[in-house]
Design a protein around this motif. Structure first.
Motif, short mmCIF file in Angstrom:
data_model
loop_
_atom_site.label_atom_id
_atom_site.label_comp_id
_atom_site.label_asym_id
_atom_site.label_seq_id
_atom_site.Cartn_x
_atom_site.Cartn_y
_atom_site.Cartn_z
N ARG A 119 1.10 -1.37 0.02
CA ARG A 119 0.13 -0.07 -0.42
C ARG A 119 0.98 1.25 -0.03
O ARG A 119 0.27 2.48 -0.69
N ALA A 120 1.88 1.12 0.55
CA ALA A 120 2.87 2.28 1.27
C ALA A 120 3.20 2.46 -0.32
O ALA A 120 4.04 3.69 -1.15
N THR A 144 4.35 8.18 4.85
CA THR A 144 4.17 6.74 4.01
C THR A 144 5.19 6.28 3.77
O THR A 144 5.65 5.61 4.32
N LYS A 145 6.11 6.99 3.70
CA LYS A 145 7.86 6.14 3.71
C LYS A 145 8.33 5.54 5.72
O LYS A 145 8.47 5.22 6.04
N ALA A 146 7.43 6.86 6.90
CA ALA A 146 7.67 6.13 7.60
C ALA A 146 7.21 4.49 8.05
O ALA A 146 7.81 4.71 8.54
N LEU A 147 6.00 4.61 7.18
CA LEU A 147 5.27 3.40 7.78
C LEU A 147 6.25 2.42 7.52
O LEU A 147 5.90 1.53 7.65
N ARG A 148 6.09 2.83 5.86
CA ARG A 148 7.23 1.72 5.07
C ARG A 148 8.49 1.02 6.10
O ARG A 148 9.06 -0.36 6.17
N ALA A 149 8.61 2.03 6.50
CA ALA A 149 10.04 1.52 7.25
C ALA A 149 9.91 0.78 8.04
O ALA A 149 10.47 -0.31 9.17
N LYS A 191 16.95 5.31 5.84
CA LYS A 191 16.70 6.32 4.94
C LYS A 191 15.32 6.75 4.88
O LYS A 191 15.10 8.37 4.80
N ASP A 192 14.25 6.11 4.54
CA ASP A 192 13.19 6.36 5.15
C ASP A 192 12.41 7.40 6.20
O ASP A 192 12.34 8.25 6.11
#
Length: 504
Positions: A119-120, A144-149, A191-192
């Motif tokens: 989803r991210a 979204t990047k933080a959640l993917r991380a 990185k995220d």
């Protein structure tokens, strides 16, 4: 997880991502929905719905039978799996006695987090074309990047050898995906989080409308935790120092230890000053048995799972009016002995033996029963849902993914368990519950983590990352060199390039 002001968007989000149920492996995340996804995210409202869908997977910590908290507790030395019998949840019992394998491990511990990553990835690809305010778009991207991380961190520290997928994938691509080296996954997580930290606000713009969203402080706390797991202690200490501020005081982000430890577990005390990353739950999702655990329910399942079975109390008894639960995660004698005499005992452990002895309550002992239960999440009748669905599946108690006492102790550990600041951090956690100072050391910090965070799903990871697991878990059957990570669920391996973890 739903953000506080958008809980009712669950149905719409579910339609958008209906092809991604948690019963499917990540290799089958998006096939039927590609055309719909391609036509979505045209405006801010649609992008916001997509962001909610990414956040929603955080609920894996505490919703559904296959939740992370109950699973991780069962694998530690502080709790048994328990429940209704050895067959009441094959996966949680296999983790308890270290017979976990590629067949009995629940698929969802792999697929749910990859669902969140999928989803991210889709949202990150579509956001550049979305018609919306540039600052809001940047914030959505950062969240979204933080959640993917966050999801990759959960996967890499449980399975270690995982694919690193950073774009939406077609069905034809799924069979050629290979696993990345763990350090490559960690590099992407860093990185995220670093990119997200640079964009997110220090504090929420409005607690009434944005409660539950990530901020700079929450992402910085997660980054510090990631560094600690990598052994990058100086970097971890630097990040966590900003989050924590002066021990016992109020940090630049507004974080402050609550004055009363027991107040952390009051269901009404949501989004308090100690919460850094809080996973929200609602009793309005109408969760029912037909779709419980499918990702559509939003209630806290830990509540009903840890309550003592057959709980009863006489009329006018002073004992708490608990719901009769399912008796999972019974407290081991080891944890009971560690907490006995500690001021946090009464808020952490429900002592049914004591209640029975004084005639104020009783229960029906079941499998792996010890008479001691996890009180932090034990459900009261007054907390049951008055809405639709099954009351057992609609508890609204939030859970902390990261809270301030946790970050205090992580920073003290990153400092090597020595020095004036490490001492002050440890002292602040103890002073909150009226305990005197003890000399700081790594052992003292780990003991404090065990007492302070008992039952919140941290203990197993603490044992593994510090090398203490073989000794602490030997009686449960822990095998060094194998059980530090989980087996990859079997369905993800045939006809793919995924390789099973060693010794499984």
């Amino acid at each position: 997880m739903k953000l506080k002001n958008i809980k009712n968007l669950g149905i719409a989000v579910g339609v958008l991502f209906t092809v991604s149920s948690c019963s499917e492996e990540f290799l089958h995340v998006e096939p039927k929905g590609l055309e719909l996804v391609g036509n979505y995210y045209k405006n801010e409202d649609q992008a916001y719905s997509g962001l909610v869908a990414v956040y929603d997977v955080m609920g894996k910590q505490s919703r559904g039978f296959e939740n992370m908290i109950c699973m991780l507790n069962a694998g530690s030395d502080d709790f048994f799996a328990a429940g209704g019998g050895a067959g009441d949840g094959a996966g949680i019992h296999a983790f308890d006695n270290y017979t976990l394998d590629q067949i009995n491990i629940p698929e969802s511990f792999w697929s749910d987090f990859y669902q969140g990553i999928s989803r991210a990835n889709i949202l990150l690809e579509r956001l550049p074309e979305t018609s919306m305010d540039a600052d809001k778009k940047a914030r959505f991207t950062a969240e979204t990047k933080a959640l993917r991380a966050y999801y990759y961190f959960e996967l890499v520290r449980t399975f270690k050898n995982i694919p690193l997928i950073l774009h939406s994938i077609s069905p034809s691509e799924t069979y050629n995906i290979v696993q990345a080296l763990p350090n490559e996954v960690y590099a992407q997580i860093e990185k995220d989080l670093i990119e997200a930290k640079a964009v997110l606000p220090n504090k929420l713009l409005s607690a009434d409308t944005e409660a539950g969203r990530l901020t700079k402080g929450s992402v910085q706390a997660l980054l510090g935790k990631v560094y600690l797991y990598e052994g990058k202690n100086s970097l971890a200490a630097a990040e966590l120092a900003e989050v924590n501020g002066t021990p016992g005081g109020t940090s630049v982000y507004g974080y402050k230890l609550l004055s009363k430890f027991a107040d952390l577990w009051k269901i009404s005390n949501k989004f308090n000053s100690e919460a850094i990353i809080e996973i929200t739950h609602t009793d309005k999702s109408n969760a029912d048995w037909g779709f419980w655990g499918s990702g559509a329910d939003e209630g806290n399942s830990v509540n009903i799972m840890v309550g003592p079975r057959g709980y009863t109390r006489p009329t006018n008894s002073p004992a708490p009016d608990y719901v009769s639960g399912w008796s999972f995660n019974t407290v081991t004698p080891a944890l009971y002995n560690v907490l006995k005499g500690d001021p946090r005992f009464d808020a952490t452990i429900l002592d049914m033996k004591a209640l029975k002895a004084d005639g104020t309550a009783d229960w029906a002992p079941n499998y792996q029963d010890t008479g001691y239960f996890l009180k932090k999440f034990a459900p009261l009748n007054s907390d049951t849902s008055t809405g639709g669905g099954a009351t057992a599946l609609n508890y609204k108690q939030d859970v902390y993914a990261i809270r301030l006492a946790d970050t205090y102790l992580m920073e003290a550990e990153a400092l090597g368990g020595t020095g004036a600041r490490a001492q002050a951090l440890l002292d602040a956690v103890r002073a909150r519950v009226g305990l005197a100072s003890v000399p700081v050391s790594k052992d003292a910090i780990m003991l404090e983590r065990r007492k302070e965070l008992a039952g919140e799903g941290h203990r197993w990871f603490d044992l593994v990352r510090t090398g203490a697991a073989p000794a602490a878990l030997a009686s449960k059957g822990f095998v060094p060199g194998k059980n530090e990570i989980w087996p990859i669920p079997y369905n993800n391996i045939p006809n793919t390039k995924i390789v099973q973890n060693p010794n499984y």
